[in-house]
Scaffold this motif. Sequence first.
Motif, PDB file in Angstrom:
ATOM      1  N   ASP A   1       0.840  -1.197   0.000  1.00 39.41           N
ATOM      2  CA  ASP A   1       0.000   0.000   0.000  1.00 39.41           C
ATOM      3  C   ASP A   1       0.877   1.250   0.000  1.00 39.41           C
ATOM      4  O   ASP A   1       0.924   1.997   0.955  1.00 39.41           O
ATOM      5  CB  ASP A   1      -0.921  -0.016   1.220  1.00 39.41           C
ATOM      6  CG  ASP A   1      -2.053   0.991   1.096  1.00 39.41           C
ATOM      7  OD1 ASP A   1      -2.194   1.567   0.012  1.00 39.41           O
ATOM      8  OD2 ASP A   1      -2.757   1.214   2.086  1.00 39.41           O
ATOM      9  N   ILE A   2       1.597   1.447  -1.106  1.00 39.35           N
ATOM     10  CA  ILE A   2       2.487   2.595  -1.256  1.00 39.35           C
ATOM     11  C   ILE A   2       1.901   3.533  -2.299  1.00 39.35           C
ATOM     12  O   ILE A   2       1.451   3.092  -3.366  1.00 39.35           O
ATOM     13  CB  ILE A   2       3.898   2.142  -1.667  1.00 39.35           C
ATOM     14  CG1 ILE A   2       4.544   1.328  -0.529  1.00 39.35           C
ATOM     15  CG2 ILE A   2       4.779   3.336  -2.017  1.00 39.35           C
ATOM     16  CD1 ILE A   2       5.860   0.700  -0.905  1.00 39.35           C
ATOM     17  N   GLN A   3       1.878   4.825  -1.994  1.00 36.38           N
ATOM     18  CA  GLN A   3       1.327   5.793  -2.940  1.00 36.38           C
ATOM     19  C   GLN A   3       2.217   7.029  -2.996  1.00 36.38           C
ATOM     20  O   GLN A   3       2.955   7.332  -2.055  1.00 36.38           O
ATOM     21  CB  GLN A   3      -0.091   6.190  -2.521  1.00 36.38           C
ATOM     22  CG  GLN A   3      -0.184   6.804  -1.141  1.00 36.38           C
ATOM     23  CD  GLN A   3      -1.603   7.188  -0.776  1.00 36.38           C
ATOM     24  OE1 GLN A   3      -2.256   7.940  -1.487  1.00 36.38           O
ATOM     25  NE2 GLN A   3      -2.089   6.673   0.350  1.00 36.38           N
ATOM     26  N   PHE A   4       2.140   7.726  -4.132  1.00 37.52           N
ATOM     27  CA  PHE A   4       2.905   8.964  -4.305  1.00 37.52           C
ATOM     28  C   PHE A   4       2.068  10.120  -3.772  1.00 37.52           C
ATOM     29  O   PHE A   4       0.907  10.276  -4.152  1.00 37.52           O
ATOM     30  CB  PHE A   4       3.226   9.185  -5.780  1.00 37.52           C
ATOM     31  CG  PHE A   4       4.152  10.340  -6.037  1.00 37.52           C
ATOM     32  CD1 PHE A   4       5.519  10.201  -5.865  1.00 37.52           C
ATOM     33  CD2 PHE A   4       3.657  11.565  -6.441  1.00 37.52           C
ATOM     34  CE1 PHE A   4       6.387  11.262  -6.112  1.00 37.52           C
ATOM     35  CE2 PHE A   4       4.500  12.635  -6.676  1.00 37.52           C
ATOM     36  CZ  PHE A   4       5.873  12.483  -6.515  1.00 37.52           C
ATOM     37  N   VAL A   5       2.636  10.918  -2.874  1.00 37.59           N
ATOM     38  CA  VAL A   5       1.906  12.048  -2.306  1.00 37.59           C
ATOM     39  C   VAL A   5       2.722  13.319  -2.533  1.00 37.59           C
ATOM     40  O   VAL A   5       3.900  13.405  -2.170  1.00 37.59           O
ATOM     41  CB  VAL A   5       1.602  11.849  -0.803  1.00 37.59           C
ATOM     42  CG1 VAL A   5       0.590  10.740  -0.610  1.00 37.59           C
ATOM     43  CG2 VAL A   5       2.854  11.530   0.012  1.00 37.59           C
ATOM     44  N   GLY A   6       2.092  14.293  -3.166  1.00 39.75           N
ATOM     45  CA  GLY A   6       2.798  15.533  -3.469  1.00 39.75           C
ATOM     46  C   GLY A   6       1.830  16.669  -3.707  1.00 39.75           C
ATOM     47  O   GLY A   6       0.613  16.539  -3.523  1.00 39.75           O
ATOM     48  N   PHE A   7       2.373  17.806  -4.151  1.00 38.22           N
ATOM     49  CA  PHE A   7       1.579  19.024  -4.318  1.00 38.22           C
ATOM     50  C   PHE A   7       1.722  19.549  -5.750  1.00 38.22           C
ATOM     51  O   PHE A   7       2.786  19.422  -6.371  1.00 38.22           O
ATOM     52  CB  PHE A   7       2.063  20.109  -3.359  1.00 38.22           C
ATOM     53  CG  PHE A   7       1.984  19.741  -1.902  1.00 38.22           C
ATOM     54  CD1 PHE A   7       0.841  20.008  -1.164  1.00 38.22           C
ATOM     55  CD2 PHE A   7       3.051  19.107  -1.284  1.00 38.22           C
ATOM     56  CE1 PHE A   7       0.767  19.671   0.175  1.00 38.22           C
ATOM     57  CE2 PHE A   7       2.989  18.765   0.061  1.00 38.22           C
ATOM     58  CZ  PHE A   7       1.846  19.038   0.785  1.00 38.22           C
ATOM     59  N   LYS A   8       0.670  20.156  -6.240  1.00 39.72           N
ATOM     60  CA  LYS A   8       0.774  20.839  -7.516  1.00 39.72           C
ATOM     61  C   LYS A   8       1.792  21.959  -7.373  1.00 39.72           C
ATOM     62  O   LYS A   8       1.790  22.697  -6.374  1.00 39.72           O
ATOM     63  CB  LYS A   8      -0.581  21.411  -7.932  1.00 39.72           C
ATOM     64  CG  LYS A   8      -0.541  22.124  -9.286  1.00 39.72           C
ATOM     65  CD  LYS A   8      -1.920  22.590  -9.726  1.00 39.72           C
ATOM     66  CE  LYS A   8      -1.859  23.234 -11.101  1.00 39.72           C
ATOM     67  NZ  LYS A   8      -3.188  23.648 -11.588  1.00 39.72           N
ATOM     68  N   CYS A   9       2.668  22.101  -8.378  1.00 38.96           N
ATOM     69  CA  CYS A   9       3.733  23.098  -8.292  1.00 38.96           C
ATOM     70  C   CYS A   9       3.883  23.819  -9.626  1.00 38.96           C
ATOM     71  O   CYS A   9       3.926  23.186 -10.689  1.00 38.96           O
ATOM     72  CB  CYS A   9       5.047  22.412  -7.904  1.00 38.96           C
ATOM     73  SG  CYS A   9       6.419  23.552  -7.629  1.00 38.96           S
ATOM     74  N   LYS A  10       3.949  25.142  -9.574  1.00 36.96           N
ATOM     75  CA  LYS A  10       4.147  25.976 -10.764  1.00 36.96           C
ATOM     76  C   LYS A  10       5.644  26.324 -10.889  1.00 36.96           C
ATOM     77  O   LYS A  10       6.270  26.765  -9.933  1.00 36.96           O
ATOM     78  CB  LYS A  10       3.322  27.266 -10.656  1.00 36.96           C
ATOM     79  CG  LYS A  10       1.814  27.061 -10.633  1.00 36.96           C
ATOM     80  CD  LYS A  10       1.302  26.711 -12.021  1.00 36.96           C
ATOM     81  CE  LYS A  10      -0.215  26.731 -12.100  1.00 36.96           C
ATOM     82  NZ  LYS A  10      -0.762  28.091 -12.052  1.00 36.96           N
TER      83      LYS A  10
END
Length: 315
Positions: free
Chosen positions: A253-262
């Motif tokens: 149960d591994i997932q990529f977690v990140g933020f939208k970035c400009k």
Amino acid sequence: MQEIPVFLFTGFMDSGKTSLIRETLFENEFGKGQKTLILMCEDGDIELDEGKLASIGAKLVMIDSVEELTRERLHELHVSHKPDQVFIEYNGTWELAPLLEMDSMDGWTIVQTLTTVDATTYEMYLNNMRTMMLEQFFISDVVIFNRCEENTPKAKFRRSVKAKNRKAQIVYERSDGTLDENYQEELPYDMSAKELDITDADYGIWYLDAMDNPKKYVGKQVHFLAQVYKPKGKMKSDVFVPGRFAMTCCAEDIQFVGFKCKYDKAETLEHRSWIDITAEVRYEFAIEYKGKGPVLYVVEVKPAEKPMDELVYFS
């Protein structure tokens, strides 16, 4: 077809499901004047008084096995009892799929799922029955940790829930039945600083808090080690996602977690490469969030070496 609201109560035996149902019906007078059908899927230490239930128009029906939860059986109960609302106290060891697949039958619609957790035994269940426990969190609207003490690791508990279901509301109830409504998680970084240095160990904590409380990060700069998510042809030329792969419960149960970035030079970044990034946090509408959320604007990006442990954790 008239909609029949279904309130689903999940949790392991003796976690407080029956007490919560009793409090909801008798102390809070929920659905007063309506016919309530209660499906009890396990027999715990706390019992509901059928005579008292009858006085408020409620009927109790025992469900002895998950095999009994068929469309035919539920339709039979619908016809014979004609309920205005349904409470289901589900057995914490049964898979939820059979029940969820029957949602909307005869107008029955699950409108709220509440999960009760005994804080004194939670870590034991999490270590030994993790998948079963986290399945309940995944569908829950409200998670109630009861029997909390001063030394209960509430922040750790909160993160374990939010890692599976960020939208779930979390309630902490003390042993005397009162609610801890003033609990605030202590963050491992200094929120008074203009620039937050987010370590690998703190990334999961920061990610959850920034997604839950984005406005408090507006205007701050954040510095962290990240992996670039920018597959060809799938994002605008000036957008990428810096983030980390996180383990939410187990290796499967591994997932990529990140933020939208400009970033006006986002095209120069290679997908899956490692970067050292400093960015300013803003609060903006983003299709990716299906609403407003934290959007990063690059201040500085430098190439970086991948860490010894590429995963981050929510504990």
